[in-house]
Write a protein that holds these residues in place. Sequence first.
Motif: not given
Length: 301
Positions: A47-62
């Motif tokens: 699993i790549m790092s940061d897949i559980a991040e959230r930025w609004g409805y997105l899985a992290g910033k672009d």
Amino acid sequence: MQSKILPPPLRSGDLLRIIAPSGALREFEMLGQSVEIWRSRGYKVEIMSDIAERWGYLAGKDEKRSQQLAAAWQDPDCRGILCVRGGFGSTRILENWHWQTSTLPKWLIGFSDITALLWSLYTAGISSVHAPVLTTLADEPDWSLQRLFDLVEGRPLAPLKGCGWGGGSATGILLAGNLTVATHLLATPIQPNLDDVILALEDVTEAPYRIDRMLTQWRLSGALSKVRGIALGSFTRCEPPISVPSFSVEEVLRDRLGDLGIPVVSDLPFGHNIPNAALPVGVQATLDADRGILDICVEKK
């Protein structure tokens, strides 16, 4: 009519990397179950790092999501990329994206919002797989799972059976995707050349009038003028609003696609419903609208 480059078949022991290029991850239990399915086949799944991040409805910033994709794609040890879920977001990271085609091609697997990545990779000349993401894979029946493994491991695929609308058969390069996402790729640099393709389309939670609006855009834009055939999967939860006069989604599809003079097969088992049969993007396929058959030819390596 030329098929795209197929990545080398996967083998037990190969490394697969998990990325989250679209919507924020919510289905952690389902993710775990799906990862175990791949591992049970003998694959190393990281699993790549940061897949559980959230930025609004997105899985992290672009930038973070783009870095995930780049790291997986450029990793010489990685043989396949598994997408966590759809939602929205993959088009945002494609705005300034360039596939490194000098890198050994690897399997990219997903559907729904991942359509943008599949079609972008198609324009770079590389095949990919329209198939369940890791938040839906564990719900698939055994035959659908086996079909996905057959595809990426280099074995032949059985034809899919649907409802033929008549009008003969056609052969072309299969281009599968979500109708809504694909519509928003029209007239962008990500839109593939649609000449001589078999379009395979599905959608979810779109009212019939919105399906009508999108297909009308395809007609008005001329995008369907050289398409050889259309394969329709499930249009899941696409019922009209309660107490509002409406056509059914089936009536809309017939109205907007039935007069094009090309073979059409509907009710094929792929899309947001279960099963979601794996479809290769960028290989030759034959659509027989008299028998209701989509037959795919995957070259052996």
